[in-house]
Design a protein around this motif. Structure first.
Motif, PDB file in Angstrom:
ATOM      1  N   MET A  76      27.388  40.901  24.872  1.00  0.00           N
ATOM      2  CA  MET A  76      27.456  41.654  25.517  1.00  0.00           C
ATOM      3  C   MET A  76      27.991  41.585  26.897  1.00  0.00           C
ATOM      4  O   MET A  76      28.348  43.180  27.195  1.00  0.00           O
ATOM      5  CB  MET A  76      25.571  42.385  25.473  1.00  0.00           C
ATOM      6  N   ASP A  77      28.505  40.953  27.326  1.00  0.00           N
ATOM      7  CA  ASP A  77      28.686  41.452  29.013  1.00  0.00           C
ATOM      8  C   ASP A  77      30.074  41.197  28.800  1.00  0.00           C
ATOM      9  O   ASP A  77      30.553  42.049  29.549  1.00  0.00           O
ATOM     10  CB  ASP A  77      28.542  39.557  29.146  1.00  0.00           C
ATOM     11  N   THR A  78      31.073  40.594  27.867  1.00  0.00           N
ATOM     12  CA  THR A  78      31.983  41.262  27.004  1.00  0.00           C
ATOM     13  C   THR A  78      32.009  42.465  27.283  1.00  0.00           C
ATOM     14  O   THR A  78      33.032  42.969  27.810  1.00  0.00           O
ATOM     15  CB  THR A  78      32.454  40.411  26.591  1.00  0.00           C
ATOM     16  N   LEU A  79      31.398  43.396  26.164  1.00  0.00           N
ATOM     17  CA  LEU A  79      31.523  44.987  26.487  1.00  0.00           C
ATOM     18  C   LEU A  79      31.008  45.708  27.674  1.00  0.00           C
ATOM     19  O   LEU A  79      31.715  46.486  28.158  1.00  0.00           O
ATOM     20  CB  LEU A  79      30.799  45.559  24.995  1.00  0.00           C
ATOM     21  N   LEU A  80      30.004  44.940  28.260  1.00  0.00           N
ATOM     22  CA  LEU A  80      29.573  45.440  29.459  1.00  0.00           C
ATOM     23  C   LEU A  80      30.788  45.376  30.228  1.00  0.00           C
ATOM     24  O   LEU A  80      31.219  46.590  31.140  1.00  0.00           O
ATOM     25  CB  LEU A  80      28.750  45.104  30.888  1.00  0.00           C
ATOM     26  N   LYS A  81      32.043  44.569  30.446  1.00  0.00           N
ATOM     27  CA  LYS A  81      32.850  44.371  31.311  1.00  0.00           C
ATOM     28  C   LYS A  81      34.198  44.986  30.953  1.00  0.00           C
ATOM     29  O   LYS A  81      35.158  45.734  31.875  1.00  0.00           O
ATOM     30  CB  LYS A  81      33.585  42.540  31.388  1.00  0.00           C
ATOM     31  N   GLN A  82      34.387  45.623  29.866  1.00  0.00           N
ATOM     32  CA  GLN A  82      34.948  46.147  28.718  1.00  0.00           C
ATOM     33  C   GLN A  82      35.122  47.895  29.434  1.00  0.00           C
ATOM     34  O   GLN A  82      35.905  49.111  29.775  1.00  0.00           O
ATOM     35  CB  GLN A  82      35.603  45.801  27.769  1.00  0.00           C
ATOM     36  N   VAL A  83      33.526  47.806  29.622  1.00  0.00           N
ATOM     37  CA  VAL A  83      33.690  49.246  29.585  1.00  0.00           C
ATOM     38  C   VAL A  83      33.656  49.468  30.891  1.00  0.00           C
ATOM     39  O   VAL A  83      34.240  51.306  31.394  1.00  0.00           O
ATOM     40  CB  VAL A  83      32.374  49.847  28.993  1.00  0.00           C
ATOM     41  N   THR A  84      33.219  49.116  32.047  1.00  0.00           N
ATOM     42  CA  THR A  84      32.800  48.979  33.352  1.00  0.00           C
ATOM     43  C   THR A  84      34.602  49.408  33.977  1.00  0.00           C
ATOM     44  O   THR A  84      35.123  50.065  34.656  1.00  0.00           O
ATOM     45  CB  THR A  84      32.570  47.583  34.086  1.00  0.00           C
ATOM     46  N   LYS A  85      35.938  48.149  33.071  1.00  0.00           N
ATOM     47  CA  LYS A  85      36.957  48.731  33.490  1.00  0.00           C
ATOM     48  C   LYS A  85      37.552  50.036  33.009  1.00  0.00           C
ATOM     49  O   LYS A  85      38.268  50.298  33.674  1.00  0.00           O
ATOM     50  CB  LYS A  85      37.978  47.470  33.116  1.00  0.00           C
ATOM     51  N   GLU A  86      37.134  50.310  30.989  1.00  0.00           N
ATOM     52  CA  GLU A  86      37.210  52.023  31.531  1.00  0.00           C
ATOM     53  C   GLU A  86      37.210  53.051  32.132  1.00  0.00           C
ATOM     54  O   GLU A  86      37.812  53.607  32.520  1.00  0.00           O
ATOM     55  CB  GLU A  86      37.532  51.560  29.895  1.00  0.00           C
TER      56      GLU A  86
END
Length: 55
Positions: A1-11
């Motif tokens: 989940m942490d990776t997904l959170l970082k990815q969406v935040t970057k997007e």
């Protein structure tokens, strides 16, 4: 989940910057600006869902 959170935040940050540029170039009510704004809304909704539901 942490990776997904970082990815969406970057997007979100990238889309926000894109929206500022498009708005500056075409204006607030142009279809390109509206489309980009809607894409940003979708990303923000994804972020909310990740944080709220833990998806």
């Amino acid at each position: 989940m942490d990776t997904l959170l970082k990815q969406v935040t970057k997007e979100i940050e990238e889309k926000r910057n894109e929206l500022f540029d498009i708005n500056k170039r075409y204006g607030f009510l142009h279809s390109k600006t509206i489309q980009c704004s809607q894409e940003l809304d979708n990303l923000l909704n994804q972020l909310f869902k990740i944080r709220h539901d833990g998806v």
